[in-house]
Design a protein around this motif. Structure first.
Motif, mmCIF file in Angstrom:
data_model
loop_
_atom_site.group_PDB
_atom_site.id
_atom_site.type_symbol
_atom_site.label_atom_id
_atom_site.label_comp_id
_atom_site.label_asym_id
_atom_site.label_seq_id
_atom_site.Cartn_x
_atom_site.Cartn_y
_atom_site.Cartn_z
ATOM 1 N N LYS A 151 2.338 5.022 -1.331
ATOM 2 C CA LYS A 151 2.921 4.860 -2.603
ATOM 3 C C LYS A 151 3.916 6.037 -3.051
ATOM 4 O O LYS A 151 3.686 6.739 -3.810
ATOM 5 C CB LYS A 151 1.348 6.568 -2.648
ATOM 6 C CG LYS A 151 -0.510 5.285 -1.999
ATOM 7 C CD LYS A 151 -1.128 6.194 -2.645
ATOM 8 C CE LYS A 151 -1.986 5.213 -2.533
ATOM 9 N NZ LYS A 151 -4.017 6.068 -2.926
ATOM 10 N N LYS A 191 0.944 -1.272 0.059
ATOM 11 C CA LYS A 191 -0.117 -0.299 0.310
ATOM 12 C C LYS A 191 1.081 1.481 -0.191
ATOM 13 O O LYS A 191 0.402 2.171 -0.173
ATOM 14 C CB LYS A 191 -0.766 0.291 1.216
ATOM 15 C CG LYS A 191 -0.547 -0.268 2.338
ATOM 16 C CD LYS A 191 -1.065 -0.686 3.774
ATOM 17 C CE LYS A 191 -0.820 -0.869 5.070
ATOM 18 N NZ LYS A 191 -1.285 -1.493 5.786
ATOM 19 N N PRO A 200 1.413 9.585 -3.454
ATOM 20 C CA PRO A 200 2.733 9.703 -3.709
ATOM 21 C C PRO A 200 3.316 11.239 -4.422
ATOM 22 O O PRO A 200 2.371 11.997 -3.789
ATOM 23 C CB PRO A 200 1.671 9.277 -6.077
ATOM 24 C CG PRO A 200 0.210 9.368 -5.393
ATOM 25 C CD PRO A 200 0.185 9.518 -3.991
#
Length: 81
Positions: A9, A7, A57
């Motif tokens: 990012k 998970k 991200p």
């Protein structure tokens, strides 16, 4: 290179937090946001927290600006040096 499903990012969250807190005086998240704004990167107030928790991200432009703002290398942020 094999990528596992996870998970996270981004790769730099832990290093961003470490670099902020190792400075004397410490760099707050708001300080980092201001340093990024001077470099042309405008982020939302919660962005640094999300980057550090690896739930957001990071773009290549942000990576370069974050490294510069923290006085570290891009490779160090990526865990490559």
């Amino acid at each position: 290179m094999v990528y596992t499903k996870n998970k996270n990012k981004n790769l730099i969250g832990d290093k961003v937090k470490y670099a902020r807190l190792k400075n004397k005086p410490k760099i707050t998240q708001n300080d980092l946001l201001a340093r990024l704004a001077v470099r042309g990167i405008t982020l939302e107030k919660t962005a640094i927290s999300k980057i550090e928790s690896k739930t957001r991200p990071v773009t290549d432009k942000e990576l370069v600006a974050i490294a510069d703002a923290l006085g570290v290398s891009i490779l160090w942020l990526l865990g490559r040096e």
